[in-house]
Design an enzyme around this catalytic site. Structure first.
Site, PDB file in Angstrom:
ATOM      1  CE  LYS A 121      -1.153   8.332  -4.903  1.00  0.00           C
ATOM      2  NZ  LYS A 121       0.033   7.475  -4.820  1.00  0.00           N
TER       3      LYS A 121
HETATM    4  N1  GLU Z   1       1.760   7.028  -1.784  1.00  0.00           N
HETATM    5  C1  GLU Z   1       2.720   6.001  -1.847  1.00  0.00           C
HETATM    6  C2  GLU Z   1       2.895   5.537  -3.291  1.00  0.00           C
HETATM    7  O1  GLU Z   1       2.599   6.259  -4.221  1.00  0.00           O
HETATM    8  C3  GLU Z   1       2.459   4.860  -0.878  1.00  0.00           C
HETATM    9  C4  GLU Z   1       1.165   4.139  -1.022  1.00  0.00           C
HETATM   10  C5  GLU Z   1       0.845   3.163   0.104  1.00  0.00           C
HETATM   11  O2  GLU Z   1       1.661   3.017   0.993  1.00  0.00           O
HETATM   12  O3  GLU Z   1      -0.244   2.595   0.067  1.00  0.00           O
HETATM   13  O4  GLU Z   1       3.405   4.482  -3.559  1.00  0.00           O
END
Ligand code: GLU
Length: 448
Positions: free
Chosen positions: A135
């Site tokens: 993240k």
């Molecule tokens: N931000 C989204 C999540 O928390 C998607 C992450 C992604 O598609 O890699 O799942």
């Protein structure tokens, strides 16, 4: 401090309000029970304890592999320079490349990003995509910058982390505050910076616009996954999707798509809240119409087809399903005691605190945990990445039906763990995710 005493939970193996694993002290992890990292990792460690996960794996999973922090200057429209702070945390890559979104928000800080990266490892494992967890984010309020300023901020951030991401190594995506335009700028900057070989460098990021390497169905994917999970899980709670009423907290990408898709299945949206206000209409709020209004006005405030209510009235609104789809830790003990619903479907990451969840459990309210319920986004990100790497573009029907298969598989694994360990769904979802990671570690061994 809250005055609400947590009732005795109805499930035998209900997770404690603050699971104080010995690992917290051993690894020097935060001791504050309100710390998000402690809460999220604590829930996982509780699951690990229930299933008897070996201690060395608990240690590995309790900490991220890499924590990258960058500072970078950007020229503003008025000619002045402003310094920005950006993050990328790579939690684990035992199952595949690091994967997870980029959050653009003024309150982003390291502990949040670490927690969210950890949740991605669990989510990818549970939903069965070949990724680890990561993240990132930029401490910025996108609403306060012109399009030109945002483009320079995003491109400069991309160049700052370019050596730490890559289509086979770490693949960012949208999250709160970021969108497909931002992903397009990341893909273009990375392509420009990388040496183009036989592969497709735009696969460095997912959630791109459909016209530039994105996948059909990605934009709605998290909301679609929330509704797929509800349709699968509601019958065991004696609820029918086409007869449900629901409320939504947060009306951005996840909240609005959950609302629209659930409404299209026959459910009725009664109340909605976001950072601008709280609204309610007992006769129903049209989810599609409200989404158009929010696009134009930036929030639900002032929507004339529903009445303004207070925060407490919003939470106390009687509905079958409550969908928190905003930020973390919004359902604490007070909100949990106010809620008048049968099911909480976590569209957001970690919206319920362990203390809040214990109140919900005591009141017999079922929680569909985030790592199950909101895994649709990363699942369709995986489909986008596969399409990029094989130079294909799939039809929406194929995306939707494969997504549904992954969501149902994750729900089935969660149910199986709940049955085996007689625990609530969050612990069961963590156990199902940990089982896959444990097997991978056993086959891989530890190098050297
Ligand atoms: N931000 C989204 C999540 O928390 C998607 C992450 C992604 O598609 O890699 O799942």
């Amino acid at each position: 401090m809250s005055t609400i005493a947590a009732p005795t939970p109805k499930v035998k193996n209900a997770q404690p309000k603050d699971y104080n694993s010995p690992l917290f002290a051993e690894l020097g992890l935060p001791s504050d029970p309100n710390n998000l990292y402690r809460q999220t990792v604590g829930c996982m460690l509780y699951g690990a304890e229930v299933m008897g996960l070996p201690n060395y794996l608990q240690q590995i999973l309790a900490q991220p592999k890499n924590e990258i922090m960058v500072h970078f200057p950007v020229k503003m429209d008025d000619g002045r320079f402003q310094l920005f702070k950006g993050y990328r945390v790579q939690h684990n890559n035992a199952l595949g490349p690091y994967k997870g979104g980029l959050r653009f928000h003024p309150d982003v800080h390291l502990d949040d990003v670490k927690s969210l990266a950890f949740l991605m490892t669990m989510k990818c494992s549970l939903v069965g995509v070949p990724y680890g967890g990561g993240k990132g984010g930029i401490k910025v309020d996108p609403r306060k910058h012109s399009k030109g300023e945002m483009e320079r901020i995003v491109r400069r951030f991309t160049s700052a982390i370019a050596h730490n991401v890559g289509p086979e190594y770490d693949i960012p995506a949208p999250d709160v505050g970021s969108n497909s335009q931002h992903m397009a700028w990341i893909a273009d900057t990375y392509t420009f910076l990388s040496e183009i070989g036989g592969s497709n460098p735009t696969a460095v990021v997912t959630g791109k616009p459909v016209e530039y390497g994105g996948s059909l169905g990605r934009e709605k994917a998290t909301g679609q996954g929330v509704v797929d999970t509800l349709v699968e899980m509601l019958p065991e709670l004696n609820l029918r999707p086409d007869q449900c009423t629901f409320s939504v907290l947060g009306y951005g990408n996840v909240g609005s798509w959950s609302g629209k898709i659930f409404q299209d299945k026959g459910a009725k949206m009664i109340a909605v809240a976001d950072h601008t206000g709280f609204i309610k209409n007992d006769k129903g709020i049209d989810a599609h119409d409200l989404a158009k209004y929010v696009d134009q006005h930036g929030g639900v405030k002032g929507y004339t087809k529903a009445g303004a209510i207070t925060k407490e009235e919003f939470y106390r609104t009687k509905v079958d399903v409550f969908i928190p789809a905003a930020l973390e830790q919004m359902v604490q003990e007070t909100e949990a005691a106010w809620l008048d619903c049968k099911v909480v479907a976590e569209g957001a990451n970690a919206p319920t605190t362990p203390a809040g969840e214990r109140v919900l459990q005591g009141r017999g309210i079922e929680v569909l945990p985030a790592i199950l319920c909101n895994a649709g986004g990363v699942t369709v990100s995986y489909f986008e990445w596969v399409q990029n790497k094989t130079f294909q573009s799939w039809e929406l029907e194929k995306v939707d039906s494969l997504l549904n298969k992954h969501m149902l598989g994750a729900a089935a694994r969660t149910r199986a763990a709940r049955k085996k360990y007689n625990c609530e769904l969050r612990t069961a979802a963590y156990i199902a995710a940990l089982e896959r990671l444990q097997k991978a570690y056993e086959f891989r061994g530890i190098f050297p």
